[in-house]
Motif scaffolding. Structure first.
Motif, mmCIF file in Angstrom:
data_model
loop_
_atom_site.group_PDB
_atom_site.id
_atom_site.type_symbol
_atom_site.label_atom_id
_atom_site.label_comp_id
_atom_site.label_asym_id
_atom_site.label_seq_id
_atom_site.Cartn_x
_atom_site.Cartn_y
_atom_site.Cartn_z
ATOM 1 N N THR A 175 6.836 -4.280 0.312
ATOM 2 C CA THR A 175 5.836 -4.352 -0.746
ATOM 3 C C THR A 175 4.609 -3.565 -0.305
ATOM 4 O OG1 THR A 175 6.609 -6.543 -1.410
ATOM 5 C CG2 THR A 175 4.424 -5.876 -2.152
ATOM 6 N N LEU A 176 4.146 -2.657 -1.143
ATOM 7 C CA LEU A 176 2.989 -1.843 -0.793
ATOM 8 C C LEU A 176 1.742 -2.694 -0.634
ATOM 9 C CD1 LEU A 176 3.431 1.267 -3.098
ATOM 10 C CD2 LEU A 176 3.668 1.180 -0.615
ATOM 11 N N ASP A 177 0.973 -2.379 0.394
ATOM 12 C CA ASP A 177 -0.303 -3.036 0.651
ATOM 13 C C ASP A 177 -1.375 -2.346 -0.182
ATOM 14 O OD1 ASP A 177 -2.638 -4.104 1.592
ATOM 15 O OD2 ASP A 177 -2.376 -3.465 3.674
ATOM 16 N N HIS B 72 -1.305 -0.760 16.003
ATOM 17 C CA HIS B 72 -2.156 -1.797 16.584
ATOM 18 C C HIS B 72 -2.519 -2.763 15.465
ATOM 19 C CE1 HIS B 72 -4.980 -3.761 19.241
ATOM 20 N NE2 HIS B 72 -5.912 -3.676 18.299
ATOM 21 N N ASP B 73 -2.119 -4.014 15.645
ATOM 22 C CA ASP B 73 -2.366 -5.048 14.630
ATOM 23 C C ASP B 73 -1.843 -4.639 13.258
ATOM 24 O OD1 ASP B 73 -3.591 -6.684 16.500
ATOM 25 O OD2 ASP B 73 -5.613 -5.955 16.035
ATOM 26 N N GLY B 74 -0.662 -4.011 13.249
ATOM 27 C CA GLY B 74 -0.023 -3.655 11.995
ATOM 28 C C GLY B 74 -0.567 -2.419 11.321
ATOM 29 N N ILE B 75 -1.487 -1.710 11.973
ATOM 30 C CA ILE B 75 -2.073 -0.488 11.425
ATOM 31 C C ILE B 75 -1.651 0.692 12.294
ATOM 32 C CG2 ILE B 75 -4.206 0.699 10.787
ATOM 33 C CD1 ILE B 75 -3.627 -1.767 9.119
ATOM 34 N N ILE B 76 -1.360 1.826 11.662
ATOM 35 C CA ILE B 76 -0.986 3.021 12.412
ATOM 36 C C ILE B 76 -2.220 3.625 13.071
ATOM 37 C CG2 ILE B 76 -0.073 5.376 12.225
ATOM 38 C CD1 ILE B 76 1.721 4.374 9.956
ATOM 39 N N THR B 77 -2.140 3.811 14.391
ATOM 40 C CA THR B 77 -3.266 4.370 15.134
ATOM 41 C C THR B 77 -3.070 5.827 15.530
ATOM 42 O OG1 THR B 77 -2.349 3.600 17.250
ATOM 43 C CG2 THR B 77 -3.860 2.111 16.074
ATOM 44 N N ASP B 78 -1.809 6.296 15.595
ATOM 45 C CA ASP B 78 -1.542 7.668 16.021
ATOM 46 C C ASP B 78 -0.299 8.207 15.324
ATOM 47 O OD1 ASP B 78 -3.396 8.298 18.519
ATOM 48 O OD2 ASP B 78 -2.689 6.231 18.741
ATOM 49 N N PHE B 79 -0.366 9.505 14.990
ATOM 50 C CA PHE B 79 0.794 10.259 14.535
ATOM 51 C C PHE B 79 1.072 11.339 15.572
ATOM 52 C CE2 PHE B 79 -1.381 8.829 10.677
ATOM 53 C CZ PHE B 79 -0.347 8.272 9.936
ATOM 54 N N VAL B 80 2.294 11.404 16.076
ATOM 55 C CA VAL B 80 2.634 12.403 17.086
ATOM 56 C C VAL B 80 3.947 13.066 16.686
ATOM 57 C CG1 VAL B 80 3.045 12.870 19.525
ATOM 58 C CG2 VAL B 80 1.515 10.998 18.857
ATOM 59 N N GLU B 81 3.971 14.401 16.643
ATOM 60 C CA GLU B 81 5.160 15.151 16.239
ATOM 61 C C GLU B 81 6.027 15.463 17.451
ATOM 62 O OE1 GLU B 81 7.795 16.720 13.633
ATOM 63 O OE2 GLU B 81 5.893 15.747 13.089
ATOM 64 N N LYS B 82 7.232 14.895 17.503
ATOM 65 C CA LYS B 82 8.227 15.148 18.548
ATOM 66 C C LYS B 82 7.598 15.108 19.942
ATOM 67 C CE LYS B 82 11.184 17.834 15.452
ATOM 68 N NZ LYS B 82 11.861 19.113 15.172
ATOM 69 N N PRO B 83 7.181 13.937 20.396
ATOM 70 C CA PRO B 83 6.465 13.840 21.679
ATOM 71 C C PRO B 83 7.348 14.210 22.866
ATOM 72 C CG PRO B 83 7.069 11.661 20.866
ATOM 73 C CD PRO B 83 7.385 12.626 19.755
ATOM 74 N N ASP B 84 6.778 14.967 23.810
ATOM 75 C CA ASP B 84 7.493 15.316 25.037
ATOM 76 C C ASP B 84 7.577 14.115 25.980
ATOM 77 O OD1 ASP B 84 7.828 17.980 24.224
ATOM 78 O OD2 ASP B 84 5.823 18.504 24.936
ATOM 79 N N GLN C 129 -8.442 9.977 11.082
ATOM 80 C CA GLN C 129 -9.691 10.173 11.811
ATOM 81 C C GLN C 129 -10.910 10.004 10.900
ATOM 82 O OE1 GLN C 129 -10.151 10.527 15.019
ATOM 83 N NE2 GLN C 129 -8.037 10.810 15.684
ATOM 84 N N LYS C 130 -10.721 10.230 9.609
ATOM 85 C CA LYS C 130 -11.816 10.078 8.652
ATOM 86 C C LYS C 130 -11.908 8.663 8.081
ATOM 87 C CE LYS C 130 -11.774 14.967 7.373
ATOM 88 N NZ LYS C 130 -11.527 15.974 6.324
ATOM 89 N N GLY C 131 -11.104 7.757 8.631
ATOM 90 C CA GLY C 131 -11.227 6.349 8.260
ATOM 91 C C GLY C 131 -10.178 5.814 7.322
ATOM 92 N N LEU C 132 -9.228 6.632 6.899
ATOM 93 C CA LEU C 132 -8.187 6.125 6.025
ATOM 94 C C LEU C 132 -7.208 5.263 6.810
ATOM 95 C CD1 LEU C 132 -9.400 8.597 4.435
ATOM 96 C CD2 LEU C 132 -7.166 8.763 3.314
ATOM 97 N N LYS C 133 -6.713 4.211 6.178
ATOM 98 C CA LYS C 133 -5.854 3.229 6.848
ATOM 99 C C LYS C 133 -4.420 3.363 6.348
ATOM 100 C CE LYS C 133 -5.929 -1.148 5.646
ATOM 101 N NZ LYS C 133 -6.354 -2.563 5.474
ATOM 102 N N PHE C 134 -3.489 3.549 7.319
ATOM 103 C CA PHE C 134 -2.067 3.651 6.997
ATOM 104 C C PHE C 134 -1.309 2.494 7.646
ATOM 105 C CE2 PHE C 134 -3.669 7.986 6.766
ATOM 106 C CZ PHE C 134 -3.109 8.432 5.573
ATOM 107 N N VAL C 135 -0.332 1.977 6.922
ATOM 108 C CA VAL C 135 0.501 0.887 7.443
ATOM 109 C C VAL C 135 1.950 1.361 7.502
ATOM 110 C CG1 VAL C 135 -1.042 -0.900 6.573
ATOM 111 C CG2 VAL C 135 0.838 -0.097 5.133
ATOM 112 N N PRO C 136 2.761 0.749 8.368
ATOM 113 C CA PRO C 136 4.177 1.137 8.434
ATOM 114 C C PRO C 136 4.991 0.418 7.367
ATOM 115 C CG PRO C 136 3.719 -0.528 10.083
ATOM 116 C CD PRO C 136 2.400 -0.242 9.404
ATOM 117 N N GLY C 137 5.992 1.115 6.864
ATOM 118 C CA GLY C 137 6.987 0.500 5.996
ATOM 119 C C GLY C 137 8.313 0.483 6.729
ATOM 120 N N GLN C 138 8.801 -0.699 7.061
ATOM 121 C CA GLN C 138 10.041 -0.804 7.814
ATOM 122 C C GLN C 138 11.240 -0.652 6.877
ATOM 123 O OE1 GLN C 138 10.409 -1.162 11.079
ATOM 124 N NE2 GLN C 138 8.380 -1.734 11.799
ATOM 125 N N VAL C 139 12.280 0.018 7.353
ATOM 126 C CA VAL C 139 13.515 0.139 6.594
ATOM 127 C C VAL C 139 14.618 -0.645 7.290
ATOM 128 C CG1 VAL C 139 12.917 2.378 5.619
ATOM 129 C CG2 VAL C 139 14.179 2.288 7.775
#
Length: 335
Positions: free
Chosen positions: A119-121, A145-157, A206-216
């Motif tokens: 369900t969308l938040d 962190h606490d259900g909020i996405i803190t980092d996006f990383v593309e194909k981490p080494d 970084q500009k303050g927008l909040k993203f949450v994960p959607g589990q499948v």
């Protein structure tokens, strides 16, 4: 709600099947992959869809646009088709349909299918669908962190997280994403040689927008023959549980049986054969003196004198032989 479906990749891992038909238009249990993807998104989002924009490649067949527009109309939405002339990354692909980035939007890359109970938040600015994986270095990943996405990383080494982004995103305000992608393009900001959507999302965060994960609950790949056949089996099982009509009334059975779940298309003829379980058999096909299980077979195909398991056969093919596990493209003949 608008939906953008970038699908310009050539599907090289699924050749020879994608030499004549784009991978997202490959039939899975009787429906194109991209159609099933859009249908599942609509079920999860549970909002009216106004517009669906598809981003295709420059070498796609001429009838691709017509097929995609039909899918949009069937969903009760306006359809648009744009062409990504160069493969410059995920962000670049989305920006090819920038006019559709207005208001609430879902971006869904047509590489995989999924099942989710989510369900969308309403308080968040977006949601990113993720799945825990064993080898995260092959994917874009997120940290929480606490259900909020803190980092996006593309194909981490190095290990960052094992929560892989499956390629489906909800953005509450599409105009903001459009501006961030345009910033990447204008300033030639690339990651691993391409314009990445994860960079635009990171800037938004970084500009303050909040993203949450959607589990499948299920993430089903359609990358190569083996996993596509497995995905077909899973979709058949889900469709059967949801009472989807999978077997046409026009099927002719002559001393033959169907072991469900199976998809059997229109005007199919079965003679002295056993089909199933987990088989999709497309319209106007004929099967004689054969046993087929766990296989994906497209339309207008003739199959004789075989025992098949884990097979994938294209459109307008003819197969008569002793082979047991095959991958045959469109218009192929094996006698």
């Amino acid at each position: 709600m608008n939906i953008i479906v970038p699908m310009a990749g050539i599907g090289s891992r699924l050749r020879p099947h994608t030499l004549t038909i784009p991978k997202p238009l490959t039939l899975i249990a009787g429906k194109p992959i991209v159609q099933r993807l859009v249908e599942d998104i609509v079920k999860v989002i549970d909002q009216e869809v106004e517009e669906i924009a598809f981003v295709i490649g420059p070498t796609f067949p001429k009838d691709t646009e017509e097929k995609l527009m039909t899918i949009a109309r069937d969903m009760g939405a306006k359809g648009k088709v744009s062409v990504q002339e160069q493969a410059l990354g995920t962000a670049h692909a989305i920006q090819c349909a920038k006019d559709t980035l207005e208001g609430p939007c879902v971006v869904a890359f047509a590489d995989t299918l999924f099942k989710a109970d989510f369900t969308l938040d309403g308080e968040s600015d977006g949601a990113i669908w993720v799945k825990q994986v064993e080898e995260p270095s092959a994917y874009g990943v997120v940290k929480l962190h606490d259900g909020i996405i803190t980092d996006f990383v593309e194909k981490p080494d190095e290990f960052i997280s094992d929560l892989a982004i499956i390629g489906i995103y909800y953005i509450k305000n599409g105009e903001v994403l459009r501006e961030e992608i345009q910033y990447l393009l204008d300033n030639n900001i690339k990651d691993k040689g391409e314009f990445q959507l994860t960079n635009a999302l990171e800037n938004m965060k970084q500009k303050g927008l909040k993203f949450v994960p959607g589990q499948v609950t299920e993430w089903m790949d359609c990358g190569n023959k083996e996993v596509t056949v497995d995905t077909n089996s899973k979709i058949l099982q889900f469709a059967s549980q949801e009472n989807e009509n999978l077997i046409s009334k026009s099927v002719t059975l002559n001393n033959s049986s169907i072991i469900e779940p199976c998809y059997i298309g229109e005007n199919v003829e079965l003679n002295d054969s056993v089909i199933g379980p987990n088989v999709s058999l497309g319209d106007n096909s004929i099967v004689e003196n054969s046993k087929i299980v766990n296989s994906l077979i497209q339309t207008n195909t003739i199959i004789k004198n075989v025992t098949l398991k884990q097979a994938m056969i294209g459109n307008n093919a003819y197969f008569d032989g002793e082979f047991k596990s095959v991958s045959i493209g469109d218009y192929s003949v094996l006698k």
